[in-house]
Each structure stands twice: as C-alpha cells, then as structure tokens.
Design a protein around this motif. Structure first.
Motif, PDB file in Angstrom:
ATOM      1  N   VAL A  50     -49.114   1.789  -4.363  1.00  0.00           N
ATOM      2  CA  VAL A  50     -50.513   1.553  -4.706  1.00  0.00           C
ATOM      3  C   VAL A  50     -51.075   2.854  -5.261  1.00  0.00           C
ATOM      4  O   VAL A  50     -51.068   3.884  -4.583  1.00  0.00           O
ATOM      5  CB  VAL A  50     -51.314   1.086  -3.466  1.00  0.00           C
ATOM      6  N   VAL A  51     -51.513   2.802  -6.525  1.00  0.00           N
ATOM      7  CA  VAL A  51     -52.069   3.969  -7.201  1.00  0.00           C
ATOM      8  C   VAL A  51     -53.519   3.635  -7.562  1.00  0.00           C
ATOM      9  O   VAL A  51     -53.767   2.698  -8.316  1.00  0.00           O
ATOM     10  CB  VAL A  51     -51.264   4.318  -8.467  1.00  0.00           C
ATOM     11  N   ASP A  57     -45.476  -1.390  -9.958  1.00  0.00           N
ATOM     12  CA  ASP A  57     -44.030  -1.452  -9.749  1.00  0.00           C
ATOM     13  C   ASP A  57     -43.317  -0.489 -10.682  1.00  0.00           C
ATOM     14  O   ASP A  57     -43.732  -0.303 -11.829  1.00  0.00           O
ATOM     15  CB  ASP A  57     -43.490  -2.857 -10.051  1.00  0.00           C
ATOM     16  N   ALA A  58     -42.230   0.069 -10.194  1.00  0.00           N
ATOM     17  CA  ALA A  58     -41.304   0.831 -11.035  1.00  0.00           C
ATOM     18  C   ALA A  58     -39.943   0.173 -10.859  1.00  0.00           C
ATOM     19  O   ALA A  58     -39.446   0.058  -9.737  1.00  0.00           O
ATOM     20  CB  ALA A  58     -41.261   2.289 -10.613  1.00  0.00           C
ATOM     21  N   ARG A  59     -39.383  -0.292 -11.938  1.00  0.00           N
ATOM     22  CA  ARG A  59     -38.078  -0.955 -11.925  1.00  0.00           C
ATOM     23  C   ARG A  59     -37.225  -0.416 -13.070  1.00  0.00           C
ATOM     24  O   ARG A  59     -37.756  -0.038 -14.110  1.00  0.00           O
ATOM     25  CB  ARG A  59     -38.228  -2.467 -12.087  1.00  0.00           C
ATOM     26  N   LYS A 129     -40.101  12.621 -14.964  1.00  0.00           N
ATOM     27  CA  LYS A 129     -40.281  13.757 -14.063  1.00  0.00           C
ATOM     28  C   LYS A 129     -41.385  14.700 -14.526  1.00  0.00           C
ATOM     29  O   LYS A 129     -42.218  15.138 -13.746  1.00  0.00           O
ATOM     30  CB  LYS A 129     -38.954  14.513 -13.933  1.00  0.00           C
ATOM     31  N   TYR A 130     -41.403  15.022 -15.837  1.00  0.00           N
ATOM     32  CA  TYR A 130     -42.319  16.038 -16.337  1.00  0.00           C
ATOM     33  C   TYR A 130     -43.412  15.513 -17.259  1.00  0.00           C
ATOM     34  O   TYR A 130     -44.343  16.249 -17.575  1.00  0.00           O
ATOM     35  CB  TYR A 130     -41.521  17.131 -17.073  1.00  0.00           C
ATOM     36  N   ASP A 142     -44.348  11.867  -9.218  1.00  0.00           N
ATOM     37  CA  ASP A 142     -45.272  12.245  -8.151  1.00  0.00           C
ATOM     38  C   ASP A 142     -45.640  11.033  -7.303  1.00  0.00           C
ATOM     39  O   ASP A 142     -45.866  11.150  -6.103  1.00  0.00           O
ATOM     40  CB  ASP A 142     -46.544  12.852  -8.739  1.00  0.00           C
ATOM     41  N   HIS A 143     -45.679   9.855  -7.931  1.00  0.00           N
ATOM     42  CA  HIS A 143     -46.075   8.634  -7.250  1.00  0.00           C
ATOM     43  C   HIS A 143     -44.878   7.783  -6.823  1.00  0.00           C
ATOM     44  O   HIS A 143     -44.977   7.033  -5.862  1.00  0.00           O
ATOM     45  CB  HIS A 143     -46.980   7.790  -8.152  1.00  0.00           C
TER      46      HIS A 143
END
Length: 181
Positions: A50-51, A57-59, A129-130, A142-143
């Motif tokens: 939750v942001v 979702d990240a898939r 990542k960056y 980060d999330h």
C-alpha cells in the motif's frame, strides 16, 4: 633406459575422454539447476504493498524484460536437459566430429540467449533500483523490497547460468577444434 617425461604428463585417451564427459555432465546438470532456479524465482516474484493509501502490485509479468529473462531461462533449461541426454548418449557411442561441432553451436546459442535475457533484466532492475531522473521514473525498490531482493537473487543465479554456459562453450569449442585437427 631413459624414461620419457612426456609419457607421465599426457593422460591416456580413455582418461581424457572420461574427464571430458564427466565435466560435460556435471556442468550440464549445473546449468539445468541454475536456469530452472532463476526461472522459478522470476516467475513467482510478486509483491503487493500500500503506497499512499493505494494498493499497488509488482509482478514480473508487468515488465517485458522480466518476461524475456524468465522465458530465456526456461528455454535454456529445456535445451539443457536435451543436451544432457545427448551427451550421455555420446559418451557410450563412437561420435563423429560434426556432433561436437553441433554441441558447440548449441552451447554458443544458449550462452547468447542467456546473456540477452540477463542484459534485459539488468536494465530494468537498474531503473527499478535507482530510477531515471531524466525521464521522471522513480525507484521502486524503496517500496517493493521483497520483490527487488528476490529479483536480485534470480539475476545472480541467472548470471551463474551464463558463466556455466560460457565454460561449456569454451570446452565444446576446444573439443571440436581438437577433433578437426
């Protein structure tokens, strides 16, 4: 009665034959393990967080580069199993020189395929990542820490698969060259 030192240093053809095939079998089993592990880790990689009050979702399937990396490893896994069967049959039969050349081509093509998949994975992993300040892409690691860490492990294992196939390519090229000479 002088004894030649060359006789002690050069292995007999049957011994070098056994070492060659034992190395081939070991490295092909190792390539099967690395490509399968990398593909499985990538295919099962997802995370929901939750942001700012929104569930996100990240898939792996959201990125064509991650899909290509996973499917390149699946193809390499499948062809590694077939090449292991081929090497096991080559070990017991008299082999023509063109069989070793085809094995070299197989190893070379899979090395290139795995390198292409890894390069695609690496490009997207770097952006994840960056981020990229020029295009406004923010870093997501980060999330999505679990997603990124699991992806890194998958990439490291995938890179080991590339190294194994690079070694197999060199060994196959050398064997093909020796037989042609």
């Amino acid at each position: 009665m002088a004894i030649s030192i060359d006789n002690f240093n050069t292995p007999s053809p049957s011994k070098s034959h056994k070492i060659y095939y034992a190395t081939q079998i070991f490295l092909r089993i190792l390539s099967i393990g690395t490509t399968l592990a990398s593909a499985c880790l990538t295919l099962t990689n997802n995370q929901t967080v939750v942001v700012y009050g929104i569930q996100v979702d990240a898939r792996y399937s959201y990125s064509p580069a991650f899909k290509f990396f996973a499917f390149a490893n699946i193809v390499a896994f499948s062809l590694s199993v077939l090449s292991l069967i081929l090497v096991l049959t080559m070990r017991t039969k008299a082999v023509k020189s063109h069989h070793h050349f085809f094995l070299f081509l197989h190893d070379l093509i899979l090395t290139i395929l795995l390198m292409a998949g890894f390069a695609a994975w690496m490009a997207i992993a770097y952006v994840g990542k960056y981020g990229n300040s020029h295009t406004g892409w923010m870093p997501i690691c980060d999330h999505f820490g679990k997603f990124c860490n699991r992806g890194i492990v998958s990439g490291i294992i995938g890179f080991l698969g590339i190294v194994v196939y690079l070694i197999l390519t060199i060994i196959s090229a050398n064997k093909s060259r020796q037989i042609q000479a």
